[in-house]
Design a protein around this motif. Structure first.
Motif, short mmCIF file in Angstrom:
data_model
loop_
_atom_site.label_atom_id
_atom_site.label_comp_id
_atom_site.label_asym_id
_atom_site.label_seq_id
_atom_site.Cartn_x
_atom_site.Cartn_y
_atom_site.Cartn_z
N LEU A 6 18.69 -28.29 37.25
CA LEU A 6 19.44 -27.06 36.99
C LEU A 6 20.13 -27.09 35.62
CD1 LEU A 6 20.95 -26.34 40.51
CD2 LEU A 6 18.83 -25.46 39.51
N SER A 7 20.65 -28.24 35.22
CA SER A 7 21.29 -28.34 33.89
C SER A 7 20.27 -28.08 32.79
CB SER A 7 21.92 -29.71 33.70
OG SER A 7 22.99 -29.89 34.59
N LYS A 9 17.52 -26.27 33.03
CA LYS A 9 17.18 -24.85 33.07
C LYS A 9 18.29 -24.01 32.42
CE LYS A 9 13.28 -25.11 35.40
NZ LYS A 9 11.99 -24.77 34.81
N VAL A 22 14.45 -19.94 38.94
CA VAL A 22 14.00 -21.32 38.75
C VAL A 22 13.13 -21.82 39.89
CG1 VAL A 22 15.96 -21.90 37.28
CG2 VAL A 22 16.13 -22.31 39.74
N VAL A 32 19.59 -19.38 38.41
CA VAL A 32 20.77 -19.88 37.72
C VAL A 32 21.23 -18.78 36.78
CG1 VAL A 32 20.28 -22.34 37.92
CG2 VAL A 32 19.35 -21.06 35.98
N HIS A 92 28.77 -21.58 35.32
CA HIS A 92 27.36 -21.65 35.66
C HIS A 92 27.24 -21.58 37.18
CE1 HIS A 92 26.60 -24.10 31.71
NE2 HIS A 92 27.05 -22.87 31.49
N LEU A 94 24.58 -21.04 40.81
CA LEU A 94 23.29 -20.98 41.49
C LEU A 94 23.39 -19.80 42.45
CD1 LEU A 94 20.50 -22.25 42.28
CD2 LEU A 94 21.74 -23.36 44.15
#
Length: 116
Positions: A6-7, A9, A22, A32, A92, A94
């Motif tokens: 995730l970081s 992306k 994602v 994200v 940030h 999800l």
């Protein structure tokens, strides 16, 4: 098949309030998003709205009262409940939602979600 970082992306874009897909499962998109400032007041008549904070802090304003979230915390806004996410500093998140769900609750004003 490989894990989704995730970081990594999140490092691929800088725009705020523009979710990126994602992954997906069972008809749901995994997204994200970077947020800063205030989003629009909106609701989703057909689905709940899932927020998980990865970094930073957000406030989800609702007519019934605000919910404050920090890293590792999540909240689900029930379907039909009007809300307005706000982040004083960049955060940030999800998001998990049924594929094709407009981020503003209205397809006419929603952003087009890109897959990364």
């Amino acid at each position: 098949m490989k894990a989704i970082n995730l970081s990594e992306k999140l490092s691929l874009f800088s725009e705020h309030w523009s979710p990126r897909i994602v992954g997906s499962y069972n008809g749901n998109d995994l997204l994200v998003v970077k947020v800063k400032g205030e989003f629009v007041w909106h609701s989703h008549e057909e689905t709940d709205d899932f927020f998980l904070v990865l970094k930073g802090r957000i406030t989800i304003r609702m007519r019934e009262g605000d919910v404050e979230l920090g890293p590792g915390e999540l909240f689900v806004v029930p379907k039909g409940v009007e809300h307005c996410p706000v982040a004083e500093e960049e955060a940030h998140l999800l998001l998990i939602e049924p594929a094709g769900t407009p981020n503003t609750g209205d397809p006419r004003t929603a952003v087009t979600k890109k897959r990364i």
